[in-house]
Design a protein around this motif. Structure first.
Motif, short mmCIF file in Angstrom:
data_model
loop_
_atom_site.label_atom_id
_atom_site.label_comp_id
_atom_site.label_asym_id
_atom_site.label_seq_id
_atom_site.Cartn_x
_atom_site.Cartn_y
_atom_site.Cartn_z
N ARG B 265 0.84 -1.19 0.00
CA ARG B 265 0.00 0.00 0.00
C ARG B 265 0.87 1.23 0.00
O ARG B 265 2.02 1.22 0.43
N LYS B 266 0.30 2.32 -0.45
CA LYS B 266 1.04 3.58 -0.47
C LYS B 266 1.41 3.95 0.96
O LYS B 266 0.97 3.34 1.92
N GLY B 268 1.88 5.46 4.63
CA GLY B 268 0.89 5.46 5.69
C GLY B 268 -0.05 6.65 5.72
O GLY B 268 -1.21 6.53 6.01
N ASP B 269 0.43 7.81 5.40
CA ASP B 269 -0.43 8.97 5.37
C ASP B 269 0.13 9.93 4.33
O ASP B 269 1.16 9.68 3.73
N GLU B 270 -0.55 11.03 4.18
CA GLU B 270 -0.21 11.92 3.07
C GLU B 270 1.09 12.68 3.29
O GLU B 270 1.74 13.10 2.36
N PHE B 271 1.48 12.85 4.54
CA PHE B 271 2.58 13.76 4.80
C PHE B 271 3.85 13.09 5.32
O PHE B 271 4.94 13.60 5.11
N SER B 272 3.70 11.97 6.01
CA SER B 272 4.90 11.30 6.49
C SER B 272 5.71 10.84 5.29
O SER B 272 5.15 10.46 4.27
N VAL B 273 7.01 10.90 5.43
CA VAL B 273 7.87 10.46 4.34
C VAL B 273 8.80 9.38 4.87
O VAL B 273 9.49 9.58 5.87
N ARG B 274 8.77 8.25 4.19
CA ARG B 274 9.62 7.15 4.61
C ARG B 274 10.62 6.84 3.53
O ARG B 274 10.31 6.93 2.34
N VAL B 275 11.79 6.48 3.95
CA VAL B 275 12.79 6.02 2.99
C VAL B 275 13.15 4.59 3.38
O VAL B 275 12.86 4.15 4.47
N ASP B 276 13.78 3.91 2.49
CA ASP B 276 14.21 2.51 2.65
C ASP B 276 13.32 1.62 3.52
O ASP B 276 13.74 0.96 4.44
N GLU B 277 12.04 1.64 3.18
CA GLU B 277 11.10 0.77 3.86
C GLU B 277 11.36 -0.67 3.42
O GLU B 277 11.64 -0.92 2.25
N LEU B 278 11.19 -1.60 4.34
CA LEU B 278 11.44 -3.00 3.99
C LEU B 278 10.40 -3.50 3.01
O LEU B 278 9.24 -3.10 3.04
#
Lengths: 741, 318
Positions: B265-266, B268-278
């Motif tokens: 899924r995209k 988690g929310d519109e504003f949090s930014v994640r990098v190198d997610e597993l």
């Protein structure tokens, strides 16, 4: 066992004391004449006997063992204030109380007084400590708002991972290892708007002490740093009001006297978020925030001699409410209430009693969006009582007890869709004692220990945290410093390192299946002051982090643990030079640092590991109320995880259409080993120019700043799916206007 | 004075010259393999795909036009410890030729129908000698929670109709789909028709049930009524329509597929930014997923009076 042995040695050391002579003592409060506000970290000096003291955060100073029966000329000085010399008779075997109010130097003169002579604090154990006042913050060019957390980021040993965030990392420690205390009360999530600004309006700040490590025994509960903010009490002499506006917020402050006391109320609220588009890569979230602070201080010397009572209330709230039900909503709230009783006794003893309640609520409400729900509640009730006794030989003993009741609840859904509810409560009972050895002219020691009698966690049983800070003046201009300390932390955040922008960091008590997090700090350094106006400081440190928590990124199923126990270490050195004259202040600092984290046997560099950092800060008073400042920051590129190829990944969408297995594939980036790549170096030049206009009934302060003057494209992160690079703050002009009645 | 004028000019020059440094987020290419296989309980035809990773010039992976399918794999599927099936390769026509031009290649068996509770293991021997392995257990279908499920539409005193279910395993992903079944009299013969029903309409746009771990689906009364109206829109012969029921088809993914879906899924929310997610995988030695899902159907019948108000007939047989 080792810790117990060290503590035993320290306790033996505590009882080394000398007998009193026929001496007198001098004490009192140093305040601002116009407002009655305490002047923290001011200097009081008796030249004749070459003795002095610094004021504490309450403005209290205490000089013991002054040969009695004699009159002395005592010098009271404070940066930005007119130095005062007063003749005071010191009676034998008595405490002479003299409260002194200093006049603020007129800004039209364009000059400031020199701070007190260095001899006063030459054996003070201040390793890892930085002291800040609002005046120092104002010299640093600010983005949109003056912000204490962002100002910390300019200090050696303090790192940040992006211009957007006020979140800070101290000497290789994670951001959840930093404790923020507002008048002694903890604030769990001290950020507005995705961590962009601190919730503490600098206008309410009187002083701040920031320990980058080696913090003494009165502080506990965190592994890396302590930021202790002391607020103003409010103007005791006359009513006043301030109003100011930036591109983001409007704020107001009211203060004034009440019978036997004073009050201060302040409020800040967003009125436009357009400016944040610059921070959020063109995204303009519909959020709003406000914070309110109120404090009432009561002193009645007739009924409560030597006592000061204060009650404070603080609340901050952020809301992000989308009209569209297909989008998620957010809210997060901090509420802090505290009562403090500060008492100066007839003997050379003073105490502080604080009872406080701190509550944080953060919630992500998904509505009909794809967002994953999150909710975090933290309820903290703390009770602290500290006593400080000053011996005739200048030594001090400080001891205290602390009780903390904490309840944390976290509900969230992780990236694999697994729901978690962690509901923990615990009670902490601890005590500390420390002995400040000040009797030797060239040697100072601050030795003590915290005893954790009962921990918040089930695993947090009896534990001793010994702390030692030493100072030795080899030459009048050369000081050696050293520190050793053991630290413990029983709460953590469940925010993943992968999140470069996060809405909030949910705090929880570390679950019982993990051991308590601990750290040992070893710090050594020296300080050279070749000129009165020039000070060079160097500190080298090694921080050993045991059982720190890491979010289990690989939690795929309900039975998998949410958190893992990780290890870490950080080491490095910092050098800083401060040149301070009435017209020019210049600070240059360099940090060389390494940080490592080991999770599941895999050792990697955390995202905030920066090898080299340089900060240059120049402030010039141009006269007639004009002030200019410039700041240049350089940081080695931060670690990131490289893309090592792509594969076509099945895009599960419509299961009801059986064809998906053949043709529903999207390219997906494959990442290499964690954080093995390095982003390009970060650097930025900021300039600001301000003008203070002193009218008859009005003071106006206009500030114009340009951030990232040469529009350096500092890389923040890149999108994994497109490779698109997102840069940090571009060339960014901002202005603020402040009006004071 | 001239020197002072130079300062702002110099600053302006700096602004417009900017300061940029070439940067590529890519490291050295490393070959990886991915296997996808989703076992369906409603058929004996099971499909598995095996692909290899690729690199492109620049950062646009769509620039890769060479089908990464790995030919020559030896793939076996076991039911329990004894029954084994060997998969063969085949092709079907590709509809979308934006990226790859050739037919779609895949591995299949047409002789394997998984049963609820089966433990299925897969092994893929790649041409280079490496192995990809995985396993799954076919999950029990959900059970309808009748105490919290509405059986007749519309529901008295409620503006929605709800079907709720339970599962023996937590945190699974459910994929509900609701269709309105009705007959239409065409040339004297009643012919069965089906139309999807959204959960609600927002600003005139339908909101469809999405895969999620919510164990219920609610349809707005207004949305159902709108669909009922639309099936005969423009047709004055309302009595040529015979309404059967709302048919709910609820797929439940096994744990592997649920985790894979959630991780896909995209953000988690519109504003949090994640990098190198597993990246979730249960394939040993590579990427991808091997899982299964099962289906449960249930129906909600219509109140006769409600249907006749539209001018339709009712057939209380789903």
């Amino acid at each position: 066992m080792k810790a117990i042995k060290v503590s035993f040695v320290l306790l033996v050391f505590l009882f080394v004391n000398l007998n009193a002579q026929s001496t007198g003592k001098l004490r009192g409060f140093l305040t601002d004449k116009a407002t009655g506000e305490a002047l923290a970290f001011g200097n009081v000096y008796i030249k004749e006997i070459n003795r002095g003291a610094s004021t504490n955060t309450e403005g209290l100073y205490f000089i013991t063992s002054i040969p009695g029966g004699k009159e002395y000329e005592v010098t009271y000085s404070y940066m930005g204030y007119q130095t005062k010399k007063i003749k005071i008779f010191i009676a034998k075997n008595k405490i002479t109380q003299v409260n002194v109010a200093l006049d603020h130097v007129s800004i039209q003169l364009g000059t400031i007084e020199k701070i007190g002579k260095r001899t006063i604090e030459k054996n003070e154990t201040n390793i890892g400590l930085q002291r800040l006042t609002i005046k120092q913050l104002e010299v640093i060019p600010q983005s949109v708002e003056t912000d204490i957390f962002r100002s910390l980021q300019t200090m050696p040993g303090v790192r940040f991972t992006g211009d957007i965030s006020a979140k800070y990392y101290v000497r290789g420690g994670a951001s959840n290892q930093n404790l923020v205390l507002l008048n002694g009360s903890p604030i769990y999530n001290p950020f507005h708007a995705f961590g962009m600004f601190s919730v503490i309006d600098p206008e309410i700040m009187n002083s701040a002490e920031f320990y980058k490590g080696g913090f003494p025994a009165q502080y506990g509960g965190r592994l890396s740093s302590i930021l202790r903010i002391q607020t103003k009490d409010g103007n005791r002499n006359k009513f006043g009001a301030k109003a100011s506006a930036s591109f983001l917020t409007a704020k107001a402050l009211l203060e004034g006297p009440i019978p036997h006391g004073s009050f201060i109320f302040s409020g800040r609220r967003t009125y436009s978020t357009r400016v944040l588009k610059k921070f959020l890569n063109g995204n303009q979230p519909p959020f709003e925030f406000y914070d309110l602070f109120g404090k009432i201080t009561y002193r009645n010397q007739e009924f409560f001699p030597g006592a000061k009572f204060s009650f404070q209330a603080f609340t901050s709230q952020d809301k992000l409410l989308n009209d569209d039900p297909l989008k998620e909503d957010f809210k997060w709230v901090n509420n802090v209430f505290a009562f403090n009783w500060f008492q100066v006794y007839s003997s050379p003893l003073y105490s502080s009693f604080t009872i406080s309640s701190s509550r944080f609520l953060g919630e992500l409400i998904p509505n009909l969006s794809n967002a994953r729900p999150k909710k975090n509640e933290v309820n903290d009730i703390s009770l602290k009582m500290d006593f400080t006794y000053l011996f005739d030989n200048k030594n001090e003993i400080e001891f205290g007890v602390q009780f903390q009741g904490l309840h944390t609840i976290l509900r969230l859904e992780n990236q694999f869709g697994i729901n978690t509810k962690i509901d923990n409560s615990g009670a902490y009972i601890g005590a500390f004692v420390k002995y400040k050895l000040m009797q030797f002219e060239n040697f100072g020691a601050d030795v003590g220990t915290r005893a954790n009698l009962k921990g918040l966690m089930g695993a947090g049983d009896f534990f001793i945290e010994p702390r030692i800070n030493l100072t030795y003046n080899i030459f009048p201009w050369f000081k050696l410093k050293g520190s050793y300390g053991v630290y413990q932390q029983e709460i953590t955040t469940v925010s993943e390192e992968t999140e470069v922008i996060s809405l909030f960091e949910p705090y929880i008590i570390i679950p019982d299946y993990l051991p308590v997090s601990r750290a040992i700090h070893y710090i050594a350094g020296f300080e050279i002051q070749p000129l009165t106006s020039l000070k060079i400081e160097t500190e080298a440190y090694y921080k050993d982090l045991k059982n720190i928590t890491a979010v289990n990124d690989n939690k795929k199923f309900l039975e998998d643990k949410d958190l893992l126990s990780a290890q870490g270490e950080a080491y490095g050195m910092e050098i800083s030079a401060n040149y301070l004259t009435p017209k020019v202040t210049f600070t240059a600092s360099y940090s060389l640092a390494w940080a490592y984290k080991v999770v599941n046997g895999w050792r990697y560099l955390p995202r905030f590991d920066a090898r080299h950092t340089i900060n240059l800060n120049l402030g010039v008073k141009l006269g007639k109320g004009w002030q200019a400042s410039a700041m240049w920051i350089f940081g080695s590129g931060l670690p990131y995880t490289q893309i090592i190829g792509y594969y076509d990944k099945l895009a599960l969408g419509d299961f009801h259409n059986g064809r998906y297995i053949y043709d529903s594939y999207m390219p997906y980036a494959i990442l290499g080993d964690k954080n093995l790549g390095r982003l390009p170096n970060y650097h930025r030049l900021d300039l600001s120019l301000s003008k203070k206009i002193d009218l008859k009934y009005l003071k106006v302060d206009l500030t114009f700043a340009i951030l990232n003057v040469y529009n350096r494209k500092n890389i923040f992160y890149f999108h994994r799916d497109t490779g698109e690079i997102v840069n940090m703050l571009p060339f960014f002009p901002s202005a603020t206007v402040k009006v004071e009645l | 004075m001239r020197k002072l004028i130079l300062i702002p000019l110099l600053l302006l020059g700096l602004v417009f010259s900017s300061c940029d440094e070439p940067f590529s987020p890519k490291g050295e290419f490393q070959q990886r393999f991915a296997m996808f296989g989703i076992m369906r309980v409603d058929t004996n035809y099971q499909v598995v795909t095996v692909t290899k990773s690729y690199d492109v010039e620049g950062l646009n992976p769509y620039a890769n036009k060479k089908d990464p399918f790995v030919e020559g794999c030896f793939i076996r599927i076991w039911r329990g410890n004894d029954e084994v099936h060997i998969l063969r390769d085949s092709t079907i026509a590709r509809k979308n030729k934006d990226r790859y031009q050739d037919s779609i290649k895949f591995y299949y068996t047409n002789n394997f129908t998984p049963k609820i509770g089966d433990k299925i293991t897969i092994e893929c021997l790649l041409p280079n000698g490496r192995r990809l392995t995985s396993s799954t257990e076919v999950i029990q279908p959900i059970e309808i929670n009748y105490s919290e499920t509405d059986l007749i539409f519309p529901v008295k005193d409620k503006d929605f109709v709800q079907v709720k279910w339970r599962s023996s395993v937590a945190d699974l992903v459910y994929m509900p789909q609701v269709k309105l079944y009705y007959d239409k009299l065409t040339n004297g013969v009643w012919k069965l028709h089906k139309v999807n029903v959204p959960m609600k309409y927002l600003d005139g746009q339908p909101v469809w049930p999405m895969p999620s771990n919510r164990n219920y689906v609610r349809l707005d009364t207004v949305a159902v009524a709108k669909v009922l109206r639309e099936i005969s829109e423009g047709d004055p012969n309302k009595s040529d329509y015979r309404i059967r029921a709302l048919i709910y088809s609820i797929y439940v993914c096994d744990r592997n597929l649920s985790a894979f879906y959630s991780s896909s899924r995209k953000i988690g929310d519109e504003f949090s930014v994640r990098v190198d997610e597993l990246d979730f995988t249960n394939v040993n030695g590579g990427f991808g997923v091997f899982g299964s899902y099962s289906e449960k159907r249930t129906s909600v019948l219509f109140d006769e009076k409600y249907i006749t108000n539209f001018g339709y007939k009712i057939l209380q047989t789903p």
